[in-house]
Design a protein around this motif. Structure first.
Motif, PDB file in Angstrom:
ATOM      1  N   PHE A  85      45.888  38.289  35.933  1.00 29.91           N
ATOM      2  CA  PHE A  85      44.444  38.531  35.923  1.00 29.91           C
ATOM      3  C   PHE A  85      43.942  39.022  34.562  1.00 29.91           C
ATOM      4  N   ASN A 105      35.960  38.634  41.852  1.00 29.21           N
ATOM      5  CA  ASN A 105      37.156  38.047  42.457  1.00 29.21           C
ATOM      6  C   ASN A 105      36.815  36.764  43.204  1.00 29.21           C
ATOM      7  N   THR A 106      37.782  35.879  43.273  1.00 27.92           N
ATOM      8  CA  THR A 106      37.556  34.633  44.000  1.00 27.92           C
ATOM      9  C   THR A 106      37.589  34.826  45.511  1.00 27.92           C
ATOM     10  N   THR A 108      35.867  36.757  47.336  1.00 24.38           N
ATOM     11  CA  THR A 108      34.660  37.517  47.657  1.00 24.38           C
ATOM     12  C   THR A 108      33.543  36.569  48.086  1.00 24.38           C
ATOM     13  N   SER A 195      37.016  43.562  41.139  1.00 28.96           N
ATOM     14  CA  SER A 195      36.508  42.497  41.999  1.00 28.96           C
ATOM     15  C   SER A 195      35.005  42.298  41.856  1.00 28.96           C
ATOM     16  N   HIS A 244      34.652  41.503  50.254  1.00 24.28           N
ATOM     17  CA  HIS A 244      35.902  41.338  49.508  1.00 24.28           C
ATOM     18  C   HIS A 244      37.041  41.297  50.516  1.00 24.28           C
TER      19      HIS A 244
END
Length: 333
Positions: A85, A105-106, A108, A195, A244
């Motif tokens: 990350f 974040n993906t 979310t 995130s 999330h």
């Protein structure tokens, strides 16, 4: 490298209008969740011009191709390896054109104009320099991990011996989770989770971005602590809310805990007072050891603890991986 959105003027605003915020995502084998996330970004962000820059960390689930097909306006950086990350984010921010950078974040979903509201909050509280919102679990109950307190010798002791769990609602014994605070009002916090993390790009550049020593977990904690030395006072607002799901790129709970413990020891090594580092790392070890004993014992009485017992036994068995700090790229996956 597969790339899309080669036209640098593409934003959601007027033609040629520069973005106010660059939304940064890092994907690794979460194709469907990433597509859902992107849909909510475009559906829910209506007031501020933005661009989306996404790094795919060598996914093997067709993520890059699916993203390029459905969202040609996304700046897509399809890498051939998993950088982690921190490094992937650093790579993507180099291309950001917005005044602000939003890490998202993906796993979310953006709710109710959350990005617009977080930008408004940043303009109201410029002295904070780092801003975050409120996160919910999939069932829309509170996910308290949108922000937390930094690890201290006292909090490490409380974590090791379960005082934070026994006195869950106490900020004295559960300081890293801010006790029973429901994230229902604005306040200053130590750490904003990566995130949903907003920062001005100029300040990001001044800090040098994420430290690549943190492959996964802990990079935002390190950045926030460094930022306070430059006058930052990170703040959280409940008005900007996302879902999330959490942990979707860490497919095995033991792997996630190994990364977390390593990152925790990295923070202890860097930021504990002289003379307290050994104590702090001993408390991390005690946290893992006590649970590697307690959960197997509990599982003899209650079978529901068997999964946790196996998880913590593996974490303790792998202690050489986390005892000296953050895990490096050689142990990724």
């Amino acid at each position: 490298m597969l790339q899309s959105a080669s036209d640098p003027t593409i934003t959601n605003g007027k033609p040629g209008e520069p973005p106010l915020v660059s939304v940064m995502l890092v994907n690794w084998n979460t194709r469907e969740m990433t597509l859902d996330c992107l849909r909510t970004v475009y559906e829910q962000t209506r007031e501020v011009p933005f661009e989306v820059i996404l790094v795919d960390n060598g996914s093997h689930d067709g993520s890059a191709e699916a993203i390029a097909a459905e969202f040609p306006q996304v700046v897509l950086m399809a890498e051939t390896e998993n950088h982690g990350f921190a490094i992937a984010t650093n790579i993507s921010v180099e291309r950001a054109r917005g005044r602000y950078v939003l890490l998202l974040n993906t796993d979310t979903l953006v709710l109710d104009g959350a990005i617009d509201k977080l930008l408004a909050f940043a303009r109201e509280r410029p002295e904070a320099k780092i801003w975050g919102g409120r996160t919910l679990f999939e069932d829309h109950t509170l996910n308290p991990f949108s922000c937390w307190g930094r690890v201290t010798p006292w909090s490490a002791f409380c974590q090791a011996f379960g005082l934070n769990a026994v006195f869950r609602n106490s900020e004295l014994f559960n300081s890293e989770s801010y006790g029973g605070w429901k994230r229902d009002y604005e306040r200053e916090v130590d750490i904003v989770q990566g995130s949903f993390f907003l920062i001005e790009k100029a300040f990001w550049d001044e800090l040098g971005g994420f430290d690549p020593a943190f492959f996964m977990y802990g990079e935002e904690a390190d950045l926030c602590v460094r930022a306070t030395r430059y006058g930052a006072a990170p703040r959280m607002t409940p008005t900007a809310t996302i879902v999330h799901f959490g942990g979707k790129s860490a497919t095995k709970k033991a792997n996630k805990l190994v990364y977390i413990l390593g990152s925790r020891n990295g923070m202890i090594e860097r930021y504990f007072p002289q003379g307290w580092v050994g104590f702090g790392k001993a408390m991390t070890a005690a946290w893992a050891f006590t649970r590697s004993i307690a959960y197997p014992a509990a599982s003899l009485i209650a079978p529901r603890f068997k999964e946790s017992a196996a998880c913590w036994k593996e974490v303790w068995r792998r202690r050489n991986e986390w005892r000296n700090g953050p895990l490096q790229r050689a142990t990724k996956g």
